[in-house]
Design a protein around this motif. Structure first.
Motif, PDB file in Angstrom:
ATOM      1  N   GLU A 202      51.433  34.007  19.767  1.00  0.00           N
ATOM      2  CA  GLU A 202      50.017  33.462  19.113  1.00  0.00           C
ATOM      3  C   GLU A 202      50.510  33.501  17.119  1.00  0.00           C
ATOM      4  OE1 GLU A 202      47.119  33.556  20.302  1.00  0.00           O
ATOM      5  OE2 GLU A 202      47.862  33.130  22.236  1.00  0.00           O
ATOM      6  N   GLU A 215      35.564  35.271  18.914  1.00  0.00           N
ATOM      7  CA  GLU A 215      34.920  35.805  20.589  1.00  0.00           C
ATOM      8  C   GLU A 215      35.714  36.356  20.130  1.00  0.00           C
ATOM      9  OE1 GLU A 215      32.617  33.613  21.023  1.00  0.00           O
ATOM     10  OE2 GLU A 215      32.289  33.170  18.588  1.00  0.00           O
ATOM     11  N   ALA A 216      34.659  36.794  22.370  1.00  0.00           N
ATOM     12  CA  ALA A 216      35.956  37.555  23.255  1.00  0.00           C
ATOM     13  C   ALA A 216      36.719  36.437  24.101  1.00  0.00           C
ATOM     14  CB  ALA A 216      34.849  36.998  24.450  1.00  0.00           C
ATOM     15  N   GLY A 217      38.311  37.119  24.323  1.00  0.00           N
ATOM     16  CA  GLY A 217      39.186  36.433  24.523  1.00  0.00           C
ATOM     17  C   GLY A 217      40.452  36.759  22.940  1.00  0.00           C
ATOM     18  N   ASP A 218      39.666  35.608  21.527  1.00  0.00           N
ATOM     19  CA  ASP A 218      40.220  35.191  20.605  1.00  0.00           C
ATOM     20  C   ASP A 218      41.451  36.975  20.262  1.00  0.00           C
ATOM     21  OD1 ASP A 218      39.556  32.865  21.234  1.00  0.00           O
ATOM     22  OD2 ASP A 218      38.290  32.754  19.577  1.00  0.00           O
ATOM     23  N   ILE A 233      42.651  41.529  21.120  1.00  0.00           N
ATOM     24  CA  ILE A 233      42.396  40.495  21.804  1.00  0.00           C
ATOM     25  C   ILE A 233      40.793  41.179  21.968  1.00  0.00           C
ATOM     26  CG2 ILE A 233      42.037  38.703  24.048  1.00  0.00           C
ATOM     27  CD1 ILE A 233      44.677  39.063  23.980  1.00  0.00           C
ATOM     28  N   HIS A 234      39.870  40.695  21.400  1.00  0.00           N
ATOM     29  CA  HIS A 234      37.891  41.541  21.803  1.00  0.00           C
ATOM     30  C   HIS A 234      38.089  40.943  23.029  1.00  0.00           C
ATOM     31  CE1 HIS A 234      35.057  41.753  20.448  1.00  0.00           C
ATOM     32  NE2 HIS A 234      34.027  40.634  20.904  1.00  0.00           N
ATOM     33  N   HIS A 235      37.814  41.989  23.114  1.00  0.00           N
ATOM     34  CA  HIS A 235      37.564  42.304  24.867  1.00  0.00           C
ATOM     35  C   HIS A 235      38.151  42.260  26.143  1.00  0.00           C
ATOM     36  CE1 HIS A 235      32.480  42.241  24.910  1.00  0.00           C
ATOM     37  NE2 HIS A 235      33.231  43.555  23.646  1.00  0.00           N
ATOM     38  N   GLY A 236      39.834  42.488  25.721  1.00  0.00           N
ATOM     39  CA  GLY A 236      40.264  41.593  25.860  1.00  0.00           C
ATOM     40  C   GLY A 236      42.458  43.187  25.406  1.00  0.00           C
ATOM     41  N   HIS A 237      42.868  43.273  26.676  1.00  0.00           N
ATOM     42  CA  HIS A 237      44.049  44.299  26.559  1.00  0.00           C
ATOM     43  C   HIS A 237      45.264  43.045  25.956  1.00  0.00           C
ATOM     44  CE1 HIS A 237      47.116  47.325  27.264  1.00  0.00           C
ATOM     45  NE2 HIS A 237      46.030  47.842  27.558  1.00  0.00           N
ATOM     46  N   LEU A 241      47.825  40.816  27.955  1.00  0.00           N
ATOM     47  CA  LEU A 241      48.160  40.167  28.068  1.00  0.00           C
ATOM     48  C   LEU A 241      48.991  38.774  26.777  1.00  0.00           C
ATOM     49  CD1 LEU A 241      44.537  39.438  27.870  1.00  0.00           C
ATOM     50  CD2 LEU A 241      45.371  39.212  29.417  1.00  0.00           C
TER      51      LEU A 241
END
Length: 256
Positions: A202, A215-218, A233-237, A241
């Motif tokens: 990334e 955004e969610a996932g970014d 990561i917004h709303h992610g681990h 990931l």
């Protein structure tokens, strides 16, 4: 009220934590014992030092901090008490206390043999009584003499030039966010206004100021309340990931 914090890798499934607290309360039932954490990874001095380094200053000056991490390990060279920034720490001489600040403690005491005993549970049988007595008004000098062999560990430091900063992940929190050893002061001093931040596959070229600005996932990155660069990561681990782990390298490249 006498205040003692307690940090260990004992977990919460066994009798260890309650036995240590009971030992201290048997000496002074008026003690106020605050758990910092007992879910440190077993024997993980770096994890424990990170948690304690960034929490102890939030407690009132004069607080006694009991550290029960790897107290029976081969690298432990006795048991000590130190005074750092008007806080008292009681724990093993295994290097963990050297990681709490970028300078040595002002006072360092090696606990004398008279206060030691053969035991498989030194946190309860050696350190807890001393912590309770110090919190009740005794001085750490009462339990030994000057420490001459303060064991030190070296924490990983970010490397910085005018062209780039190379840092590392020093902690992955329970949300999967990466906390790095890149300090805001260094970034602000070197940043010419344009940069790229690379972590794994990334790349980002903008910092946010909070968790919910993408955004969610970014992926996002910002300097957190510790003034350390945090990536997630917004709303992610992000830990699952992005494929990074503790000690993974983080690059910031500056563009003039």
């Amino acid at each position: 009220m006498a205040l003692v914090t307690f940090l260990s890798d004992f977990g919460d499934q066994d009798y260890y934590v309650s036995a240590v607290k009971a030992k201290m309360l048997s000496i002074n039932p008026q003690l106020n014992i605050i758990d910092i954490s007992h879910k440190i990874e077993p024997y993980d001095l770096e994890h424990a030092a990170f948690v304690l380094r960034y929490s102890f200053r939030e407690f009132p000056k004069g607080t006694v901090h009991l550290v029960g991490i790897n107290t029976t390990g081969a690298m432990t060279q006795g048991y000590i008490g130190v005074k750092l920034e008007d806080h008292i720490f009681v724990g093993p001489n295994n290097g963990i206390l050297s990681l709490l600040a970028d300078h040595d403690p002002g006072i360092m005491v090696q606990f004398a043999d008279i206060h030691l005993r053969d035991t498989t549970f030194p946190t309860k049988d050696i350190l807890a009584p001393i912590a309770a007595k110090v919190a009740s008004g005794a001085a750490i000098h009462d339990f030994g003499g000057p420490l001459t062999n303060f064991k030190k560990l070296m924490s990983r430091q970010a490397k910085a030039t005018k062209e780039h900063i190379i840092g590392h992940v020093i902690r992955i929190d329970r949300y999967g966010n990466f906390i790095t050893n890149i300090h805001k002061d260094i970034f602000d001093k070197l940043n010419p206004g344009k940069f790229t931040l690379q972590f794994g596959r990334e790349t980002v070229s903008k910092l946010q100021t909070g968790y919910d600005q993408v955004e969610a996932g970014d992926a996002y990155a910002f300097f957190n309340s510790l003034n350390l660069l945090e990536i997630g990561i917004h709303h992610g681990h992000a830990g699952n990931l992005l494929g990074l782990k503790r000690d993974s390298v983080i690059y910031i490249n500056f563009e003039s």
